[in-house]
Design a protein around this motif. Structure first.
Motif, PDB file in Angstrom:
ATOM      1  N   ASP A 188       0.864  -1.184   0.000  1.00 44.50           N
ATOM      2  CA  ASP A 188       0.000   0.000   0.000  1.00 44.50           C
ATOM      3  C   ASP A 188       0.898   1.230   0.000  1.00 44.50           C
ATOM      4  O   ASP A 188       1.488   1.570   1.035  1.00 44.50           O
ATOM      5  CB  ASP A 188      -0.921   0.022   1.217  1.00 44.50           C
ATOM      6  CG  ASP A 188      -1.737   1.316   1.305  1.00 44.50           C
ATOM      7  OD1 ASP A 188      -1.747   2.090   0.322  1.00 44.50           O
ATOM      8  OD2 ASP A 188      -2.369   1.551   2.352  1.00 44.50           O
ATOM      9  N   SER A 207       0.256   4.263   0.182  1.00 40.44           N
ATOM     10  CA  SER A 207      -0.152   5.320   1.112  1.00 40.44           C
ATOM     11  C   SER A 207       0.182   4.990   2.556  1.00 40.44           C
ATOM     12  O   SER A 207       0.036   5.843   3.437  1.00 40.44           O
ATOM     13  CB  SER A 207      -1.652   5.602   0.974  1.00 40.44           C
ATOM     14  OG  SER A 207      -2.430   4.535   1.486  1.00 40.44           O
ATOM     15  N   GLN A 259      -2.562   2.362  -4.863  1.00 42.21           N
ATOM     16  CA  GLN A 259      -3.608   2.691  -3.895  1.00 42.21           C
ATOM     17  C   GLN A 259      -3.265   3.977  -3.176  1.00 42.21           C
ATOM     18  O   GLN A 259      -2.104   4.310  -2.968  1.00 42.21           O
ATOM     19  CB  GLN A 259      -3.724   1.540  -2.872  1.00 42.21           C
ATOM     20  CG  GLN A 259      -4.780   1.728  -1.807  1.00 42.21           C
ATOM     21  CD  GLN A 259      -4.846   0.519  -0.872  1.00 42.21           C
ATOM     22  OE1 GLN A 259      -3.894  -0.235  -0.752  1.00 42.21           O
ATOM     23  NE2 GLN A 259      -5.980   0.324  -0.235  1.00 42.21           N
ATOM     24  N   ASN A 260      -4.301   4.733  -2.808  1.00 43.35           N
ATOM     25  CA  ASN A 260      -4.126   5.850  -1.894  1.00 43.35           C
ATOM     26  C   ASN A 260      -5.300   5.855  -0.922  1.00 43.35           C
ATOM     27  O   ASN A 260      -6.043   4.872  -0.851  1.00 43.35           O
ATOM     28  CB  ASN A 260      -3.975   7.176  -2.656  1.00 43.35           C
ATOM     29  CG  ASN A 260      -5.175   7.494  -3.539  1.00 43.35           C
ATOM     30  OD1 ASN A 260      -6.303   7.063  -3.272  1.00 43.35           O
ATOM     31  ND2 ASN A 260      -4.940   8.258  -4.599  1.00 43.35           N
ATOM     32  N   THR A 261      -5.468   6.926  -0.167  1.00 41.74           N
ATOM     33  CA  THR A 261      -6.532   6.944   0.837  1.00 41.74           C
ATOM     34  C   THR A 261      -7.922   7.021   0.224  1.00 41.74           C
ATOM     35  O   THR A 261      -8.923   6.836   0.922  1.00 41.74           O
ATOM     36  CB  THR A 261      -6.350   8.125   1.805  1.00 41.74           C
ATOM     37  OG1 THR A 261      -6.506   9.352   1.092  1.00 41.74           O
ATOM     38  CG2 THR A 261      -4.988   8.090   2.465  1.00 41.74           C
ATOM     39  N   GLN A 262      -7.996   7.290  -1.086  1.00 40.66           N
ATOM     40  CA  GLN A 262      -9.292   7.402  -1.754  1.00 40.66           C
ATOM     41  C   GLN A 262      -9.710   6.133  -2.488  1.00 40.66           C
ATOM     42  O   GLN A 262     -10.843   6.052  -2.974  1.00 40.66           O
ATOM     43  CB  GLN A 262      -9.263   8.585  -2.727  1.00 40.66           C
ATOM     44  CG  GLN A 262      -8.975   9.904  -2.022  1.00 40.66           C
ATOM     45  CD  GLN A 262      -8.964  11.076  -2.970  1.00 40.66           C
ATOM     46  OE1 GLN A 262     -10.015  11.531  -3.436  1.00 40.66           O
ATOM     47  NE2 GLN A 262      -7.785  11.590  -3.274  1.00 40.66           N
ATOM     48  N   ASN A 275     -11.174   8.145   9.360  1.00 44.67           N
ATOM     49  CA  ASN A 275      -9.830   7.597   9.152  1.00 44.67           C
ATOM     50  C   ASN A 275      -9.756   6.153   9.638  1.00 44.67           C
ATOM     51  O   ASN A 275      -9.226   5.859  10.707  1.00 44.67           O
ATOM     52  CB  ASN A 275      -8.793   8.477   9.851  1.00 44.67           C
ATOM     53  CG  ASN A 275      -8.739   9.860   9.242  1.00 44.67           C
ATOM     54  OD1 ASN A 275      -8.871  10.029   8.038  1.00 44.67           O
ATOM     55  ND2 ASN A 275      -8.562  10.873  10.070  1.00 44.67           N
ATOM     56  N   HIS A 324      -8.760   3.586   7.355  1.00 42.91           N
ATOM     57  CA  HIS A 324      -8.025   2.827   6.351  1.00 42.91           C
ATOM     58  C   HIS A 324      -7.054   1.858   7.033  1.00 42.91           C
ATOM     59  O   HIS A 324      -6.249   2.247   7.873  1.00 42.91           O
ATOM     60  CB  HIS A 324      -7.250   3.804   5.456  1.00 42.91           C
ATOM     61  CG  HIS A 324      -6.470   3.152   4.359  1.00 42.91           C
ATOM     62  ND1 HIS A 324      -7.007   2.207   3.517  1.00 42.91           N
ATOM     63  CD2 HIS A 324      -5.178   3.301   3.957  1.00 42.91           C
ATOM     64  CE1 HIS A 324      -6.096   1.819   2.636  1.00 42.91           C
ATOM     65  NE2 HIS A 324      -4.973   2.462   2.893  1.00 42.91           N
ATOM     66  N   ILE A 380      -3.273  12.727   6.609  1.00 38.86           N
ATOM     67  CA  ILE A 380      -2.673  11.925   5.542  1.00 38.86           C
ATOM     68  C   ILE A 380      -3.710  11.709   4.454  1.00 38.86           C
ATOM     69  O   ILE A 380      -4.693  11.009   4.668  1.00 38.86           O
ATOM     70  CB  ILE A 380      -2.174  10.556   6.055  1.00 38.86           C
ATOM     71  CG1 ILE A 380      -1.289  10.719   7.305  1.00 38.86           C
ATOM     72  CG2 ILE A 380      -1.472   9.790   4.941  1.00 38.86           C
ATOM     73  CD1 ILE A 380       0.027  11.414   7.034  1.00 38.86           C
ATOM     74  N   GLY A 381      -3.510  12.308   3.279  1.00 32.74           N
ATOM     75  CA  GLY A 381      -4.415  12.097   2.162  1.00 32.74           C
ATOM     76  C   GLY A 381      -5.723  12.842   2.294  1.00 32.74           C
ATOM     77  O   GLY A 381      -5.981  13.552   3.274  1.00 32.74           O
ATOM     78  N   GLY A 385      -8.225   8.254   5.795  1.00 30.61           N
ATOM     79  CA  GLY A 385      -6.842   8.211   6.247  1.00 30.61           C
ATOM     80  C   GLY A 385      -6.568   7.002   7.110  1.00 30.61           C
ATOM     81  O   GLY A 385      -7.479   6.254   7.505  1.00 30.61           O
TER      82      GLY A 385
END
Length: 265
Positions: free
Chosen positions: A13, A15, A44-47, A206, A208, A251-252, A256
């Motif tokens: 990941d 992120s 991948q990111n937080t979205q 948050n 994730h 973060i992001g 998050g």
């Protein structure tokens, strides 16, 4: 020093909130030395998840065999495997019992809805891998997927699915985070007994990597605790505090990560 050594077999990941990134942070935060074997490289990111590339099963095997030939592994956490061929490679290695304690987080679908386990691989996960692990930690959507049933949303439904899952694996932690209510209820079936574990539901976007973090925490703590109930209880306490402190991090722009290092930062 001879710290407990924990191994994660999972995807990446970028992120930093889930996958091997979350696992290694959790291992270190809870006093275990972290090692890792990569199964897939994830964009991948937080979205959300944009896509992933599955590593060749033979290369996953090479990573595992090369590591285990040299490093003592006390606890093993298994996360994203991606396809049936990789599941079978990991199952073959597990039959040699490379670690005393084995925890499986059946990563199937990302929080964004992107599928991370091929539908045809669910049967391989259920029939070939679950019997070889000590504890499997499905959330409610994953439990429904494993059983081929409708997703439940209350404790009575959880208890019924827990009984079915207990026939598939030696130990099951059925997580109730997707249910409603002020209290988050998990049900643990282990060593012939069922335990009801609760925590106040934390309101935060948050979230994730919560599943990765909890399963990694259980793996890190099991060599340091007297039994599975103590390890799971303390892992839940660690995750609850990481969730409560998650909003301290920026973060992001999406969901998050939890705050893995809340005890130090």
């Amino acid at each position: 020093m001879k710290p407990p050594v924990a191994l994660t077999i999972a995807g990446t990941d970028p992120s930093g909130g889930a996958g091997t990134s979350a696992d290694l942070k959790t291992f270190g935060a809870l006093g275990a030395f972290g090692t890792s074997v990569i199964t897939a490289v994830v964009a991948q990111n937080t979205q959300g998840v944009a896509g992933f590339e599955q590593l060749a099963p033979d290369f996953v095997r090479l990573q595992l065999e090369n590591l285990l030939a040299d490093v003592r592994v006390d606890a093993l956490k298994i996360g994203m495997l991606g396809d049936a061929a990789t599941i079978r490679v990991v199952a073959e290695v597990l039959r040699g019992r490379p670690a005393r304690y084995v925890v499986l987080d059946p990563v199937m679908v990302a929080k964004s809805g992107h599928r991370l386990l091929a539908p045809e691989a669910v049967a391989a996960l259920r029939d070939e891998l679950l019997p070889l692990v000590d504890l499997v930690t499905p959330n409610l959507p994953e439990a429904a997927d494993l059983l081929g049933q409708k997703e439940v949303d209350d404790e009575a439904g959880m208890a019924a699915q827990l009984a079915s899952l207990a026939h598939l694996a030696p130990g099951v932690l059925l997580k109730g985070g997707h249910a409603d209510g002020e209290e988050s209820v998990d049900l643990l079936a282990i060593d012939g007994a069922t335990h009801r574990l609760t925590a106040p539901r934390v309101t935060t976007k948050n979230t994730h990597g919560t599943g990765c973090t909890l399963s990694a925490a259980i793996a890190a703590l099991r060599p340091q605790r007297a039994d599975w109930v103590a390890a799971v209880t303390d892992a839940k306490a660690y995750l609850s505090e990481a969730l409560r402190r998650a909003d301290e991090l920026e973060i992001g722009h999406g969901h998050g990560p939890v705050h893995h290092y809340h005890a130090w930062w």
